[in-house]
Scaffold this active site. Structure first.
Site, PDB file in Angstrom:
ATOM      1  N   ASN A   6       0.865  -1.186   0.205  1.00 51.31           N
ATOM      2  CA  ASN A   6      -0.008   0.003  -0.181  1.00 51.31           C
ATOM      3  C   ASN A   6       0.965   1.276  -0.078  1.00 51.31           C
ATOM      4  OD1 ASN A   6      -1.486   2.235   1.073  1.00 51.31           O
ATOM      5  ND2 ASN A   6      -2.829   0.845   1.613  1.00 51.31           N
ATOM      6  N   HIS A   9       1.153   6.233   1.671  1.00 52.83           N
ATOM      7  CA  HIS A   9       1.830   7.263   2.642  1.00 52.83           C
ATOM      8  C   HIS A   9       3.116   7.820   1.789  1.00 52.83           C
ATOM      9  CE1 HIS A   9      -0.566   6.914   5.645  1.00 52.83           C
ATOM     10  NE2 HIS A   9      -0.618   5.527   6.046  1.00 52.83           N
ATOM     11  N   HIS A  42      -5.661   3.696  -1.320  1.00 49.07           N
ATOM     12  CA  HIS A  42      -6.945   4.000  -0.808  1.00 49.07           C
ATOM     13  C   HIS A  42      -7.385   5.443  -1.325  1.00 49.07           C
ATOM     14  CE1 HIS A  42      -9.805   4.297   2.970  1.00 49.07           C
ATOM     15  NE2 HIS A  42     -10.440   4.419   2.006  1.00 49.07           N
ATOM     16  N   ARG A  44      -9.572   8.201  -0.755  1.00 48.23           N
ATOM     17  CA  ARG A  44     -10.448   8.686   0.437  1.00 48.23           C
ATOM     18  C   ARG A  44     -11.220   9.883  -0.144  1.00 48.23           C
ATOM     19  NH1 ARG A  44      -8.556   6.536   5.598  1.00 48.23           N
ATOM     20  NH2 ARG A  44     -10.548   7.701   6.511  1.00 48.23           N
ATOM     21  N   ARG A  48      -6.925  12.869   0.964  1.00 43.86           N
ATOM     22  CA  ARG A  48      -5.969  13.346   2.055  1.00 43.86           C
ATOM     23  C   ARG A  48      -4.426  12.755   1.464  1.00 43.86           C
ATOM     24  NH1 ARG A  48      -7.176   9.820   7.404  1.00 43.86           N
ATOM     25  NH2 ARG A  48      -9.071  10.848   7.247  1.00 43.86           N
ATOM     26  N   GLU A  69      -8.657   0.781  -2.681  1.00 43.93           N
ATOM     27  CA  GLU A  69      -9.494   0.419  -1.535  1.00 43.93           C
ATOM     28  C   GLU A  69     -10.390   1.732  -1.652  1.00 43.93           C
ATOM     29  OE1 GLU A  69      -6.255  -0.143   1.602  1.00 43.93           O
ATOM     30  OE2 GLU A  69      -7.771   0.998   2.728  1.00 43.93           O
ATOM     31  N   THR A 100      -8.042   3.358   8.530  1.00 46.58           N
ATOM     32  CA  THR A 100      -9.351   2.934   8.573  1.00 46.58           C
ATOM     33  C   THR A 100      -9.370   2.046   9.953  1.00 46.58           C
ATOM     34  OG1 THR A 100      -9.141   1.995   6.305  1.00 46.58           O
ATOM     35  CG2 THR A 100     -10.683   1.010   7.404  1.00 46.58           C
ATOM     36  N   GLU A 150     -10.926  -9.319   2.847  1.00 40.25           N
ATOM     37  CA  GLU A 150      -9.789  -9.021   3.364  1.00 40.25           C
ATOM     38  C   GLU A 150      -9.999  -8.877   5.028  1.00 40.25           C
ATOM     39  OE1 GLU A 150      -7.565  -5.552   2.278  1.00 40.25           O
ATOM     40  OE2 GLU A 150      -6.604  -5.542   4.077  1.00 40.25           O
ATOM     41  N   HIS A 190      -3.667  -4.664   7.667  1.00 40.17           N
ATOM     42  CA  HIS A 190      -3.510  -3.702   8.535  1.00 40.17           C
ATOM     43  C   HIS A 190      -2.912  -3.643   9.696  1.00 40.17           C
ATOM     44  CE1 HIS A 190      -5.230   0.086  10.403  1.00 40.17           C
ATOM     45  NE2 HIS A 190      -5.896   0.186   9.272  1.00 40.17           N
TER      46      HIS A 190
HETATM   47  N1  PXP Z   1      -5.751  -3.250   4.339  1.00 45.37           N
HETATM   48  C1  PXP Z   1      -6.733  -2.058   4.548  1.00 45.37           C
HETATM   49  C2  PXP Z   1      -8.307  -2.254   4.108  1.00 45.37           C
HETATM   50  C3  PXP Z   1      -6.340  -0.684   4.847  1.00 45.37           C
HETATM   51  O1  PXP Z   1      -7.146   0.148   5.067  1.00 45.37           O
HETATM   52  C4  PXP Z   1      -4.987  -0.380   5.257  1.00 45.37           C
HETATM   53  C5  PXP Z   1      -4.688   0.892   5.592  1.00 45.37           C
HETATM   54  O2  PXP Z   1      -4.677   1.806   4.573  1.00 45.37           O
HETATM   55  C6  PXP Z   1      -4.153  -1.599   4.970  1.00 45.37           C
HETATM   56  C7  PXP Z   1      -4.677  -2.653   4.576  1.00 45.37           C
HETATM   57  C8  PXP Z   1      -2.563  -1.432   5.169  1.00 45.37           C
HETATM   58  O3  PXP Z   1      -2.320  -1.227   6.464  1.00 45.37           O
HETATM   59  P1  PXP Z   1      -0.973  -0.623   7.153  1.00 45.37           P
HETATM   60  O4  PXP Z   1      -0.736   0.607   6.250  1.00 45.37           O
HETATM   61  O5  PXP Z   1      -1.068  -0.465   8.572  1.00 45.37           O
HETATM   62  O6  PXP Z   1       0.033  -1.893   6.644  1.00 45.37           O
END
Ligand code: PXP
Length: 237
Positions: A6, A9, A42, A44, A48, A69, A100, A150, A190
């Site tokens: 992901n 960031h 994601h 959003r 952001r 996402e 999330t 997921e 997550h």
């Molecule tokens: N899966 C989902 C559905 C999420 O919302 C997130 C966070 O954006 C992640 C996975 C990845 O989480 P992390 O950034 O804590 O690894």
């Protein structure tokens, strides 16, 4: 087990100075070259981090799977249909949350989620639902036509008490096994980091891990290529 990264960031950092660097699509290419099988972002409602143009750019430039996402709102569904990711992961989205916070309540949002799944299926886009490893939620996900789930690993990742963590791990294992027995694809994510990934990676029913924050943070010190390879090595082990 596949590893999807992901890259939200990277966009958070890019947006901090309002310019164009670091570029999320460039980061995605490095993740793929290091062995990631897919890229997650994601989009959003408040934009952001990831913006519409980022998702278009990712769609055009990555070679592996793009998992978008998103909250199941009309606006984001319309954009997702335009972009046609390899699959979408529907998540609950609240304006004030840092990330999330919880899995979807499939029962409470059954009509809305079922409608979104139908729309995506009409466009041949598979759907995953981000849910807690609760049997009822998994059964409902199957009932309303979801292709995958997921499993939310956030509570496991946040548990510092070993006994509690083992309990939560057991729930994830049972949830993954149950989902697989129903024919659902099983992803998980997550809060997964370098210290807590191993027990999750040992669950053979999980097809794919979705990891973001820990890898992007580590990349500041060791570089993105290295950070992805380190995580891949732990997943493979
Ligand atoms: N899966 C989902 C559905 C999420 O919302 C997130 C966070 O954006 C992640 C996975 C990845 O989480 P992390 O950034 O804590 O690894």
């Amino acid at each position: 087990m596949r590893l999807a990264i992901n890259i939200d960031h990277i966009a958070t950092l890019r947006n901090a100075r309002g310019g164009s660097e670091p570029d999320p699509a460039g980061a995605a290419r490095i993740c793929e070259a290091a062995g990631a099988s897919g890229i997650v972002c994601h989009l959003r409602e408040d934009r952001r981090h990831i913006r519409d143009a980022d998702v278009h750019s990712l769609r055009q430039s990555i070679k592996g799977k793009l998992d978008l996402e998103m909250g199941a709102t009309d606006e984001i569904i319309r954009i997702a249909l335009e972009i046609a990711p390899d699959f979408v992961t529907l998540v609950p989205e609240h304006r004030r949350e840092l990330t999330t916070e919880d899995g979807l309540d499939v029962r409470a949002n059954k009509r809305q989620l079922e409608g979104a799944i139908k729309t995506f299926h009409q466009h041949n886009i598979p759907v995953s639902l981000f849910i807690n490893p609760i049997r009822e939620q998994i059964d409902l996900a199957r009932e309303i036509g979801s292709d995958m789930i997921e499993i939310h690993t956030g509570e496991y990742a946040d548990a510092h008490d070993r006994h509690k963590q083992n309990e939560l791990l057991k729930q994830i294992q049972l949830g993954a096994t149950h989902a697989k027995s129903l024919g659902l694809g099983v992803n998980a994510g997550h809060g997964i980091d370098y210290s807590n990934v191993a027990p999750i990676a040992a669950i053979t029913e999980i097809d794919e891990l979705s990891i973001g924050y820990a890898v992007i943070v580590r990349s500041i010190f060791v570089g993105l290529d290295h950070a992805v390879r380190e995580m891949l090595a732990l997943v493979a082990r």
